[in-house]
Write an enzyme that holds these catalytic residues in place. Structure first.
Site, PDB file in Angstrom:
ATOM      1  N   LYS A   1       0.826  -1.205   0.000  1.00  0.00           N
ATOM      2  CA  LYS A   1       0.000   0.000   0.000  1.00  0.00           C
ATOM      3  C   LYS A   1       0.861   1.256   0.000  1.00  0.00           C
ATOM      4  O   LYS A   1       2.044   1.231   0.328  1.00  0.00           O
ATOM      5  CB  LYS A   1      -0.897   0.027   1.249  1.00  0.00           C
ATOM      6  CG  LYS A   1      -1.937  -1.066   1.287  1.00  0.00           C
ATOM      7  CD  LYS A   1      -2.845  -1.065   0.086  1.00  0.00           C
ATOM      8  CE  LYS A   1      -3.869   0.059   0.123  1.00  0.00           C
ATOM      9  NZ  LYS A   1      -4.774   0.005  -1.062  1.00  0.00           N
TER      10      LYS A   1
ATOM     11  N   TYR B   1       2.033   0.419  -4.537  1.00  0.00           N
ATOM     12  CA  TYR B   1       0.874   1.189  -5.020  1.00  0.00           C
ATOM     13  C   TYR B   1       0.925   2.556  -4.355  1.00  0.00           C
ATOM     14  O   TYR B   1       1.092   2.639  -3.128  1.00  0.00           O
ATOM     15  CB  TYR B   1      -0.447   0.508  -4.607  1.00  0.00           C
ATOM     16  CG  TYR B   1      -0.756  -0.780  -5.330  1.00  0.00           C
ATOM     17  CD1 TYR B   1      -0.962  -0.797  -6.705  1.00  0.00           C
ATOM     18  CD2 TYR B   1      -0.886  -1.967  -4.638  1.00  0.00           C
ATOM     19  CE1 TYR B   1      -1.261  -1.978  -7.374  1.00  0.00           C
ATOM     20  CE2 TYR B   1      -1.190  -3.161  -5.300  1.00  0.00           C
ATOM     21  CZ  TYR B   1      -1.369  -3.153  -6.669  1.00  0.00           C
ATOM     22  OH  TYR B   1      -1.677  -4.318  -7.321  1.00  0.00           O
TER      23      TYR B   1
ATOM     24  N   GLU C   1       0.611   1.000 -10.013  1.00  0.00           N
ATOM     25  CA  GLU C   1      -0.601   1.201 -10.824  1.00  0.00           C
ATOM     26  C   GLU C   1      -0.344   1.896 -12.156  1.00  0.00           C
ATOM     27  O   GLU C   1      -1.212   1.882 -13.023  1.00  0.00           O
ATOM     28  CB  GLU C   1      -1.677   1.956 -10.026  1.00  0.00           C
ATOM     29  CG  GLU C   1      -1.386   3.418  -9.720  1.00  0.00           C
ATOM     30  CD  GLU C   1      -0.549   3.623  -8.466  1.00  0.00           C
ATOM     31  OE1 GLU C   1      -0.055   2.636  -7.888  1.00  0.00           O
ATOM     32  OE2 GLU C   1      -0.371   4.794  -8.074  1.00  0.00           O
TER      33      GLU C   1
ATOM     34  N   VAL D   1     -17.134  -1.956 -14.165  1.00  0.00           N
ATOM     35  CA  VAL D   1     -16.781  -1.142 -15.345  1.00  0.00           C
ATOM     36  C   VAL D   1     -15.599  -0.239 -15.018  1.00  0.00           C
ATOM     37  O   VAL D   1     -15.334   0.081 -13.863  1.00  0.00           O
ATOM     38  CB  VAL D   1     -17.970  -0.268 -15.835  1.00  0.00           C
ATOM     39  CG1 VAL D   1     -19.182  -1.127 -16.130  1.00  0.00           C
ATOM     40  CG2 VAL D   1     -18.296   0.810 -14.834  1.00  0.00           C
ATOM     41  N   LEU D   2     -14.879   0.141 -16.035  1.00  0.00           N
ATOM     42  CA  LEU D   2     -13.771   1.085 -15.847  1.00  0.00           C
ATOM     43  C   LEU D   2     -13.584   1.909 -17.113  1.00  0.00           C
ATOM     44  O   LEU D   2     -13.518   1.374 -18.225  1.00  0.00           O
ATOM     45  CB  LEU D   2     -12.463   0.332 -15.545  1.00  0.00           C
ATOM     46  CG  LEU D   2     -11.204   1.199 -15.430  1.00  0.00           C
ATOM     47  CD1 LEU D   2     -11.265   2.097 -14.195  1.00  0.00           C
ATOM     48  CD2 LEU D   2      -9.940   0.336 -15.358  1.00  0.00           C
TER      49      LEU D   2
ATOM     50  N   ALA E   1     -16.221  -1.516  -8.647  1.00  0.00           N
ATOM     51  CA  ALA E   1     -15.654  -0.250  -9.166  1.00  0.00           C
ATOM     52  C   ALA E   1     -15.732   0.885  -8.151  1.00  0.00           C
ATOM     53  O   ALA E   1     -15.510   2.047  -8.503  1.00  0.00           O
ATOM     54  CB  ALA E   1     -16.385   0.135 -10.452  1.00  0.00           C
TER      55      ALA E   1
ATOM     56  N   ASN F   1     -11.162  -2.242  -0.768  1.00  0.00           N
ATOM     57  CA  ASN F   1      -9.936  -3.056  -0.925  1.00  0.00           C
ATOM     58  C   ASN F   1     -10.266  -4.527  -0.721  1.00  0.00           C
ATOM     59  O   ASN F   1      -9.792  -5.167   0.216  1.00  0.00           O
ATOM     60  CB  ASN F   1      -8.827  -2.597   0.048  1.00  0.00           C
ATOM     61  CG  ASN F   1      -9.193  -2.861   1.489  1.00  0.00           C
ATOM     62  OD1 ASN F   1     -10.371  -2.849   1.839  1.00  0.00           O
ATOM     63  ND2 ASN F   1      -8.207  -3.121   2.324  1.00  0.00           N
TER      64      ASN F   1
END
Ligand SMILES: NC(=O)c1ccc[n+]([C@@H]2O[C@H](COP(=O)([O-])OP(=O)(O)OC[C@H]3O[C@@H](n4cnc5c(N)ncnc54)[C@H](O)[C@@H]3O)[C@@H](O)[C@H]2O)c1
Length: 375
Positions: free
Chosen positions: A75, A94, A118, A239-240, A268, A300
């Site tokens: 993280k 990340y 990311e 969805v993204l 999402a 998460n």
């Protein structure tokens, strides 16, 4: 190189930046690895598992940051870690900078080199260090959805696969990307009737080819969604639109057309959610009811299954960690364009344009740090 694996200290985070097998590859390549004592416990690795593969244990997080040239974690650093990060130290984790101005300023001030999982991106535009967590969350969405469909969990009380003589549940998956595909596979495997919706016809063609017979594909549009939510019992939001907030595909007014006890799992949620009524929850209190529709919106999800998530993450990060350790960040990024795109902040300079734009900070092009052409 000297590599440090600190224990994650973010609330409820049980993953760890590297498994013993990953550490073994590093020590085999002649690197010195320091692991904070008990760092792996939440993922099922005891201190001696790391010692056996050549790591040295350190008692405190301060010791790990103090000794390491490269920190490998999971993280983003939290406030207690800001002052531990040293000038020129390479931090591979990340970060999600665009969502935290405080973190961005702290990392600029640290003058460290921040390489974000990311934004590592291959030339086919895939995000190889995000995919494993989407795989975990996609599969988990059905496991959680099936559980919350049970009556004592406030769901409508329907068994996903049905039984002989009783039909199975209907599962609607919005978005046929990584999350949606893994969700559909799990739901189909459990015997549910599955419908996947996406706006990308090519993607629907592919899914139609590879999915089992109990999975149908339908073009995503408002009318189709309005119609299908009325008779589907579990609805997964996956969805993204890269870099943007998720579109609100199910609005509050639509809830009244669903059957009471329908379960919505909004994977999402980390991009704002694709249901209007979504707000982020935690594993401590994952669900809430609105208009008798049960919402599961944990931001998460992979954190709940650290045994799986840690290995999935290390499988993806290890090749990059090895390149960084063997060559140093400059040479490694020069030789690997995907890795280079992971660079967000270099020694006080923001080198990722969206991060600079998010907070009105000066942007320094990557090519100023490399002799070869900018990517
Ligand atoms: N909550 C968690 O713990 C967790 C974990 C991992 C990933 N995620 C999130 O899950 C989301 C999905 O990730 P992914 O890896 O599957 O992304 P992806 O890019 O692989 O797939 C997204 C899909 O959504 C489709 N899409 C876009 N707009 C649409 C619309 N209006 N209607 C229908 N489909 C649409 C795209 O065509 C694409 O196929 C992301 O927001 C990601 O951050 C959350």
């Amino acid at each position: 190189m000297i590599i440090g694996i600190p224990k994650e200290i973010k609330n409820n985070e049980n993953r760890v930046g590297m498994t013993p097998s990953g550490v073994f590859e590093l020590t085999k390549n002649g690197h010195q690895v320091y692991v904070q004592s008990t760092a792996g416990l939440g993922s099922g690795y005891a201190d001696h598992d790391y010692q056996k593969v050549g790591a040295e244990l350190l008692p405190t997080i301060e010791d790990v940051y103090q000794k390491a040239e490269m920190i490998v974690k999971v993280k983003e650093p939290i406030e207690a870690e800001y002052q531990l990060i040293k000038k020129d130290q390479l931090v591979f984790t990340y970060f999600h900078f665009a969502s935290s101005e405080i973190l961005t300023h702290a990392m600029i001030q640290s003058e460290a080199v921040c390489l974000a999982y990311e934004t590592v991106q291959t030339n086919d535009r895939k995000l190889p260090l995000l995919i494993p967590m989407s795989e975990v969350a996609g599969r988990m969405s059905i496991q959680e959805g099936a559980k919350y469909l049970e009556k004592p969990m406030e769901g409508m009380g329907i068994l996903l696969g049905g039984v002989p003589g009783v039909p199975p549940a209907n599962v609607l998956v919005l978005g046929g990307g990584v999350v949606g595909t893994e969700a559909a596979k799990m739901a189909a495997g459990m015997g549910a009737n599955v419908t996947i919706m996406d706006i990308n016809l090519e993607r629907l063609r592919y899914l139609d080819d590879v999915m089992p017979a109990n999975v149908n594909t339908i073009m995503a549009n408002e009318l189709n969604i309005r119609e299908h939510i009325q008779n589907h019992h579990l609805i997964i939001g996956g969805v993204l639109i890269p870099g943007a907030k998720a579109p609100k595909l199910i609005t509050k007014d639509m809830l009244s057309s669903m059957q009471k006890g329908t379960v919505l799992v909004d994977v999402a949620v980390d991009q704002g959610g694709c249901f209007e009524t979504t707000h982020p929850t935690t594993h401590a209190q994952p669900t809430y009811l609105i208009d008798d529709i049960l919402h599961y919106t944990v931001a998460n999800m992979p954190g709940a299954v650290p045994y799986t998530s840690t290995i999935a993450l290390t499988n993806a990060t290890l090749p990059y960690v090895l390149q960084l350790a063997n060559n140093g960040w400059q040479k490694a990024c020069d030789e690997n364009e995907a890795l280079k795109l992971g660079l967000n902040i270099i020694q006080g300079h923001v080198v990722n344009q969206p991060v600079a734009e998010a907070f009105g900070l000066p942007f320094v092009p990557l090519n100023e740090f490399f002799e070869t052409e900018e990517v």
